[in-house]
Design an enzyme around this catalytic site. Sequence first.
Site, PDB file in Angstrom:
ATOM      1  N   LYS C  97       0.936  -1.063  -0.262  1.00  0.00           N
ATOM      2  CA  LYS C  97       0.022  -0.040   0.134  1.00  0.00           C
ATOM      3  C   LYS C  97       1.108   1.182  -0.197  1.00  0.00           C
ATOM      4  O   LYS C  97       1.581   1.433   1.003  1.00  0.00           O
ATOM      5  CB  LYS C  97      -1.007   0.049   1.134  1.00  0.00           C
ATOM      6  CG  LYS C  97      -1.685   1.089   1.202  1.00  0.00           C
ATOM      7  CD  LYS C  97      -2.960   1.088   2.036  1.00  0.00           C
ATOM      8  CE  LYS C  97      -3.802   2.225   2.024  1.00  0.00           C
ATOM      9  NZ  LYS C  97      -4.004   2.948   3.214  1.00  0.00           N
ATOM     10  N   GLY C 158      -9.143   9.818   8.404  1.00  0.00           N
ATOM     11  CA  GLY C 158      -9.402  10.079  10.014  1.00  0.00           C
ATOM     12  C   GLY C 158     -10.860  10.889  10.240  1.00  0.00           C
ATOM     13  O   GLY C 158     -11.119  10.938  11.401  1.00  0.00           O
ATOM     14  N   ALA C 184     -10.061   5.745   3.554  1.00  0.00           N
ATOM     15  CA  ALA C 184      -9.727   6.948   4.213  1.00  0.00           C
ATOM     16  C   ALA C 184     -11.373   7.643   4.231  1.00  0.00           C
ATOM     17  O   ALA C 184     -11.886   7.928   3.147  1.00  0.00           O
ATOM     18  CB  ALA C 184      -8.984   7.982   3.779  1.00  0.00           C
ATOM     19  N   GLY C 185     -11.777   7.996   5.340  1.00  0.00           N
ATOM     20  CA  GLY C 185     -12.935   8.800   5.617  1.00  0.00           C
ATOM     21  C   GLY C 185     -14.211   8.062   5.819  1.00  0.00           C
ATOM     22  O   GLY C 185     -15.314   8.485   6.340  1.00  0.00           O
ATOM     23  N   ASN C 206     -10.196   1.757   9.137  1.00  0.00           N
ATOM     24  CA  ASN C 206      -9.477   1.537  10.078  1.00  0.00           C
ATOM     25  C   ASN C 206      -9.936   2.383  11.457  1.00  0.00           C
ATOM     26  O   ASN C 206     -10.394   1.672  12.265  1.00  0.00           O
ATOM     27  CB  ASN C 206      -8.021   1.922   9.811  1.00  0.00           C
ATOM     28  CG  ASN C 206      -6.973   1.859  11.110  1.00  0.00           C
ATOM     29  OD1 ASN C 206      -7.317   1.548  12.241  1.00  0.00           O
ATOM     30  ND2 ASN C 206      -5.946   1.755  10.733  1.00  0.00           N
ATOM     31  N   THR C 207      -9.824   3.679  11.343  1.00  0.00           N
ATOM     32  CA  THR C 207     -10.355   4.275  12.566  1.00  0.00           C
ATOM     33  C   THR C 207     -11.607   4.105  13.091  1.00  0.00           C
ATOM     34  O   THR C 207     -11.630   3.718  14.415  1.00  0.00           O
ATOM     35  CB  THR C 207     -10.045   5.818  12.283  1.00  0.00           C
ATOM     36  OG1 THR C 207      -8.769   6.313  11.524  1.00  0.00           O
ATOM     37  CG2 THR C 207     -10.670   6.764  13.516  1.00  0.00           C
TER      38      THR C 207
END
Lengths: 256, 256, 256, 256
Positions: C97, C158, C184-185, C206-207
């Site tokens: 990645k 995030g 992301a997001g 992830n987050t």
Amino acid sequence: MQPLSIAGKEFHSRLFLGTGKFGSLTQMRDAVLASGSELVTVALKRMDLETDTDGMVVSLQHPGINLLPNTSGARNAKEAVFAAQLAREALETNWLKLEIHPDPKYLLPDARETLKATEELAKLGFVVLPYIHADPVLCKQLEDAGTAAVMPLGSPIGSNKGLKTADFLEIIIEQSKVPVVIDAGIGTPSHAAAAMEMGADAVLVNTAIAVAGDPVAMARAFSLSVEAGRIAYEAKLATPIKHAVASSPLTAFLHD
Amino acid sequence: MQPLSIAGKEFHSRLFLGTGKFGSLTQMRDAVLASGSELVTVALKRMDLETDTDGMVVSLQHPGINLLPNTSGARNAKEAVFAAQLAREALETNWLKLEIHPDPKYLLPDARETLKATEELAKLGFVVLPYIHADPVLCKQLEDAGTAAVMPLGSPIGSNKGLKTADFLEIIIEQSKVPVVIDAGIGTPSHAAAAMEMGADAVLVNTAIAVAGDPVAMARAFSLSVEAGRIAYEAKLATPIKHAVASSPLTAFLHD
Amino acid sequence: MQPLSIAGKEFHSRLFLGTGKFGSLTQMRDAVLASGSELVTVALKRMDLETDTDGMVVSLQHPGINLLPNTSGARNAKEAVFAAQLAREALETNWLKLEIHPDPKYLLPDARETLKATEELAKLGFVVLPYIHADPVLCKQLEDAGTAAVMPLGSPIGSNKGLKTADFLEIIIEQSKVPVVIDAGIGTPSHAAAAMEMGADAVLVNTAIAVAGDPVAMARAFSLSVEAGRIAYEAKLATPIKHAVASSPLTAFLHD
Amino acid sequence: MQPLSIAGKEFHSRLFLGTGKFGSLTQMRDAVLASGSELVTVALKRMDLETDTDGMVVSLQHPGINLLPNTSGARNAKEAVFAAQLAREALETNWLKLEIHPDPKYLLPDARETLKATEELAKLGFVVLPYIHADPVLCKQLEDAGTAAVMPLGSPIGSNKGLKTADFLEIIIEQSKVPVVIDAGIGTPSHAAAAMEMGADAVLVNTAIAVAGDPVAMARAFSLSVEAGRIAYEAKLATPIKHAVASSPLTAFLHD
């Protein structure tokens, strides 16, 4: 820009103002004048009505400004009708912004009581402008009850969130035979312009002007944006499209 | 309203116009004048440049209007630099709207080639205003390359969808040392006002004016809304809040 | 649900996971297993690579889980290529990645450096999955450079704001010849479902899982929602319409 | 996932289905079974009730499925109460989805008549689930009237536009003492998941499943997404933040 007519009265400004939350009466008056607004709503306070020394009302005495007393604080139709009668006597106007909100936290309007009060007040000769949820069925019932206009909310009062109810406002505007004034939630000049672009007849703004860094300049900004939105509506906006071509013709000037 | 300065030149209007898609040159000229715009972008066409009889350019000769030739149609840095040099010679201006879009369907900009061309053109003495994706990292690189401003898109060109890239525009505006001009996607005066409220330095509008029912009136509407948005930005908007209290103080006038 | 193929490898889960921000390695491992994910990205840390006692890697040793080392922290192509080579040696995988973000505040990707690094890494035999802005032109260039997939962001990393870039993701999905993984997001299972409904090939989360009240349950929720979104995409959603008729036939059962 | 209780009855699925617009009764039945729904609403048709040969009802005879007759087509409280009584006799259930919509174009609910009918029907022993506008004040009044649940709309019925009323649904969910079921407007599994993530107790879906390319697969997708959204709600989602840091720790592995 076409003038707006409510109950036979013509308005050249389509921006209505509220008078709460300003830092001082002078600031409020200056903002109202900068906005060019011809219709300004004031909350009733019994004491001031009794003593007839209401600084609010005095400070708004101006040839171009019409007062629109409101029933803020009324929790049901009975209280609202009583307040309306006090206001008519004290302020010598039969115009009324009808606000009935039993919930002290969000101040959202009560459909049933508002409809009931509108029926009564219209019979009593009031020019009623009710603050309501963006409920198309209720709007038609208010028309039948003799309302002079409808004032659906754009988003929760004081939230400055703009036109969250746009899908319902569109239906209301399409169906309404009385003027549609968007009330509550308009937090920026761009929100006000968007309401006018949709075809709303006017907007009412208060918090966004009163608590701005410079309320007088902000009042001027709202005035311009309401005019911009109305002109755009009359000039007919292009329809948004999914994926469009460029405005510059793709002249193959380098490729021929 | 503060004036805007780009590459040392002051602008009193923060509305830039494009000249494509109008019904006629007369209509285009009338719309430009109604908009109050001082910077107007024109697409290059080799033939017109050679014969020096470009009706477009002639119709825009006016003391208050500055021409901003664009490289629409260029597919890479090499083509864009070549077109820029032709434009400088023909129109006697070193200002340039840099557009590089290899994809003929969506006309989206090419980050790498735009950066490369900006580096070259800045060295050649051009005042470069590049049309780009709303990419904050690219914006900083363009600054380092000597760009005079950045022109991130609000949404796909011609889509009239407004500020879909708002989250990224906010970062760009926060970080930028050069003026930020929102280009592409602005379809209504309320979109333009919203861009200015966010702190954009200017907006460029074309399709939304050119294809309106009445382009001249629409140009006036955009002019007002850009001014409204800028005034609001300078006057400091109130922060939106989750659930707010009413603007009318809940005087318990009926309950005491 | 159709399996997903990247660089010849088949995946039955379309949910990829990140491993940052978990409370403990055990919690991270349990969440990964609950998610059903077959591709899990891990940030490189030089020390751990050298000492070969990386608890992260050990805790993810499981027959169904493939590691996807990422170059988080790299600020340009050169650093990323160097990190990639370290990772290949240490983890014995040529999957990568690619993350290049010079800005430490928003961690937004660098288009030019990412494109350059992808070109180099593809030549060096890496299976490259680059994290990028939702830039359709860049996506096509990465394809030409030999990328195995593209990983455009949905909103700032995030931020949990969802698919703010949807208008551009649609174009990317329409044009891409390699799998599109939204990175992301994505802050909620509904965001993940929406990405899949649009036709994305997979999502990376992830987050939203790591900082949930119960990360293991949240991993399960994301797993279900990704499956739901993919099934819906394959089953073909109805097109949204402006104002629709009711689902109950208006049988005039009371009116005949 | 916690079970849902309405009027003392437990439901393990939080997805309710409507039965209109399907291609055939078989397809409808298969979709209902694939959805796992335990509560399915059916429109009354006088003729079928009289002849007792309603294919709709027969096709839904299944141990896990409870019928929820609705009063679709009723234009006021009187008609709705009459229809409810017919339904109770014919289907042997006192459960009722109360729908009163005088407007045949948008089928939006009538607040006043719905409140009046709920009062009457609750006294008559019905378990009333009224379809309403997302009006928080009305919801509290319906509670006082004895409603078993409230069913606010997400957007205009059949529009598939999702949770346009989210700001009001949040207030309703915060204040309600009875279950909140989002009805109308849910067009995708991601919409359904989002409703559950907000804390809605259940959702009702019809058009989005019935007119999908593959209604049975779509029913399964909705089932998964409702479960995903509920699990996420119970596992507590992270709060969206303005601009967040990356999930990968910025280990300075290349810079030390």
